[in-house]
Design an enzyme around this catalytic site. Sequence first.
Site, PDB file in Angstrom:
ATOM      1  N   LYS A 279      52.341 -11.334  48.154  1.00 15.12           N
ATOM      2  CA  LYS A 279      51.209 -10.551  47.655  1.00 15.12           C
ATOM      3  C   LYS A 279      50.256 -11.456  46.885  1.00 15.12           C
ATOM      4  CE  LYS A 279      53.603  -6.139  46.801  1.00 15.12           C
ATOM      5  NZ  LYS A 279      52.839  -5.279  47.702  1.00 15.12           N
ATOM      6  N   ASP A 290      58.221  -1.177  41.215  1.00 15.06           N
ATOM      7  CA  ASP A 290      58.619  -0.842  42.583  1.00 15.06           C
ATOM      8  C   ASP A 290      60.044  -0.253  42.650  1.00 15.06           C
ATOM      9  OD1 ASP A 290      57.505  -0.624  45.081  1.00 15.06           O
ATOM     10  OD2 ASP A 290      58.228  -2.580  45.776  1.00 15.06           O
ATOM     11  N   ARG A 353      60.862   0.207  53.129  1.00 14.81           N
ATOM     12  CA  ARG A 353      61.382   0.997  54.246  1.00 14.81           C
ATOM     13  C   ARG A 353      62.652   0.378  54.824  1.00 14.81           C
ATOM     14  NH1 ARG A 353      55.755   0.382  57.381  1.00 14.81           N
ATOM     15  NH2 ARG A 353      55.105   0.337  55.200  1.00 14.81           N
TER      16      ARG A 353
HETATM   17  N1  BES Z   1      55.599  -1.764  46.927  1.00 18.82           N
HETATM   18  C1  BES Z   1      54.591  -1.834  47.904  1.00 18.82           C
HETATM   19  C2  BES Z   1      53.681  -0.620  47.915  1.00 18.82           C
HETATM   20  C3  BES Z   1      52.798  -0.453  46.709  1.00 18.82           C
HETATM   21  C4  BES Z   1      51.516  -0.951  46.702  1.00 18.82           C
HETATM   22  C5  BES Z   1      53.225   0.281  45.638  1.00 18.82           C
HETATM   23  C6  BES Z   1      50.699  -0.763  45.613  1.00 18.82           C
HETATM   24  C7  BES Z   1      52.423   0.474  44.560  1.00 18.82           C
HETATM   25  C8  BES Z   1      51.150  -0.045  44.546  1.00 18.82           C
HETATM   26  C9  BES Z   1      55.202  -1.949  49.291  1.00 18.82           C
HETATM   27  O1  BES Z   1      56.412  -2.591  49.373  1.00 18.82           O
HETATM   28  C10 BES Z   1      54.237  -2.716  50.129  1.00 18.82           C
HETATM   29  O2  BES Z   1      53.961  -3.826  49.789  1.00 18.82           O
HETATM   30  N2  BES Z   1      53.743  -2.088  51.184  1.00 18.82           N
HETATM   31  C11 BES Z   1      52.790  -2.703  52.065  1.00 18.82           C
HETATM   32  C12 BES Z   1      53.129  -2.291  53.462  1.00 18.82           C
HETATM   33  C13 BES Z   1      52.347  -3.017  54.523  1.00 18.82           C
HETATM   34  C14 BES Z   1      52.719  -4.476  54.532  1.00 18.82           C
HETATM   35  C15 BES Z   1      52.642  -2.380  55.855  1.00 18.82           C
HETATM   36  C16 BES Z   1      51.406  -2.230  51.671  1.00 18.82           C
HETATM   37  O3  BES Z   1      51.251  -1.085  51.283  1.00 18.82           O
HETATM   38  O4  BES Z   1      50.480  -3.034  51.726  1.00 18.82           O
HETATM   39 ZN    ZN Z   2      57.584  -2.506  47.612  1.00 23.46          ZN
HETATM   40 ZN    ZN Z   3      56.205  -4.721  49.492  1.00 27.22          ZN
END
Ligand code: BES
Ligand code: ZN
Ligand code: ZN
Length: 499
Positions: A279, A290, A353
């Site tokens: 990220k 998270d 997931r």
């Molecule tokens: N933990 C994140 C989702 C998240 C984002 C929670 C912002 C709270 C605030 C999750 O694991 C994630 O990174 N999801 C990705 C999925 C994508 C790579 C398909 C996302 O949402 O960008």
């Molecule tokens: Zn996550």
């Molecule tokens: Zn993630």
Amino acid sequence: MQYKLETRPPAQVDSGLLVLGIFQDQSITDAIKAYQADFPPAFLEKITQAIQEETFKGSPDQILILPTYGELPSRKLVFAGLGKSADYSIQQARKLAANTARRFSVNAKTEKICLFLPSKTGERDFVQAIVEGAILGSYTFNKYRSGKDDKKQSSLTEIAIAGTKLSAGDFEKACERGEAIAESVNFARQLIAEPANHLTPSRLAEEARTKGQELGLVVEILEQPQIEKLGMGSFLGVAKGAKELPRLIVMRYKHDEAKKTIGLVGKGITFDSGGLSLKPANSMEHMKYDMSGAACVIASALALARLKPKVNVLVVVGATENMPGGQALHPGDVVTAMNGKTIEVNNTDAEGRLVLADALCYAMQEGADEIVDVATLTGACVTALGRVAAGIMGNSQELIDKLIARGAEAGEKFWQLPMYDEYKDSLKSDIADLKNAGSRGEAGTSSAAMFLKEFVDSRPWAHMDVAGPSWLDKDKDECNKGGTAFSVRTLCYHVLNSQ
Ligand code: BES
Ligand code: ZN
Ligand code: ZN
């Protein structure tokens, strides 16, 4: 905290703070009469003048604070706006109790508060909501402040509630429920507030064990070799990139007369760096939250252990960090979940997931008749619904409708998003049964739910994507800034309603 059923009229109450809720479409004189507030005439004159000078109208969130100068036994009198009487519900009562507790007991040092509010609907629910609000509004987290002066702490010792016609026994029951639920919410908030270097997967498991066993829950903590034996390749794939070892946390609440088992499954990523699909810094900043889903299902089990509903509860949490260590999943790796399905991990940041897939399979195997999972799963859900509401999806409209309704009662908003079959197309892999991430920027929340659906059978299942409302940048009514533990109240209301 003490709870008191106040039966005396306002002029006789000896509290630190006497709060009178006032509707926008009601004259203050009428309100004072309705509360049988027999104030001394000279004092009444003074307050009428102050009300005019301060143009207090009873609009939502408006408050007027008046010293009583010894003319009443209470030290201060507060008029609190409740908005239009037609819009009034227990939500306003909960919010007012929370804002009053935060403002007067955390920020100022009031010990006793007495609330006079109109109770129009469901008297027990109304008392419960006030108790919830007062406890939620009192939440603070000081653990890592070394300076004495920096420590904010609620000084609230007593909350008195007037204007209810409940019997003493019913009043006590309502308070007990409100207290068990709100204290659990605050416990979950503490877990979320803990930074990732302190709250590792094993520490989270220990917290669940200690608190759960104290309340008579059966707690089982599975370590890496046992997780491997169960064939949880999807969960373990995520865990490989981290030095901290994963834990599968299982908590069981049982009741002799239970007719079904409700499974509560939580995403427990104690830190989400994204893994090799790293990220950017500003998206990573708060990623200790998270594990909110995990904190919420653990905390719900604790509240339910205190309230003893006639239904079994099974909590399953997959706890791990998502880190880019030397053993980390490479984008493109293939893992096999507990149900035998193979997954091409095209994006290591879609790790929640992967963990939930195995946790859901496990909850099914352990006999859950119905499953609700809670996860900070997608940034797309934050984009769609902001910090105001969580997304909800699933395979049972009946269960989804129930959860939305319980959420409305509990003061937590859920908005259903679709699970059209077409969304599954974006999860097609060229080499495995499915891949873990769909096309960027396209229905990210729905496609994540479609992924999870591959790991549940036909039993009723609902998925809550709480990525938005789980974190706030500033205090908002009964939610504090930081981790909010959104969903605990809804989950508890749901289980209590299912007995
Ligand atoms: N933990 C994140 C989702 C998240 C984002 C929670 C912002 C709270 C605030 C999750 O694991 C994630 O990174 N999801 C990705 C999925 C994508 C790579 C398909 C996302 O949402 O960008
Ligand atoms: Zn996550
Ligand atoms: Zn993630």
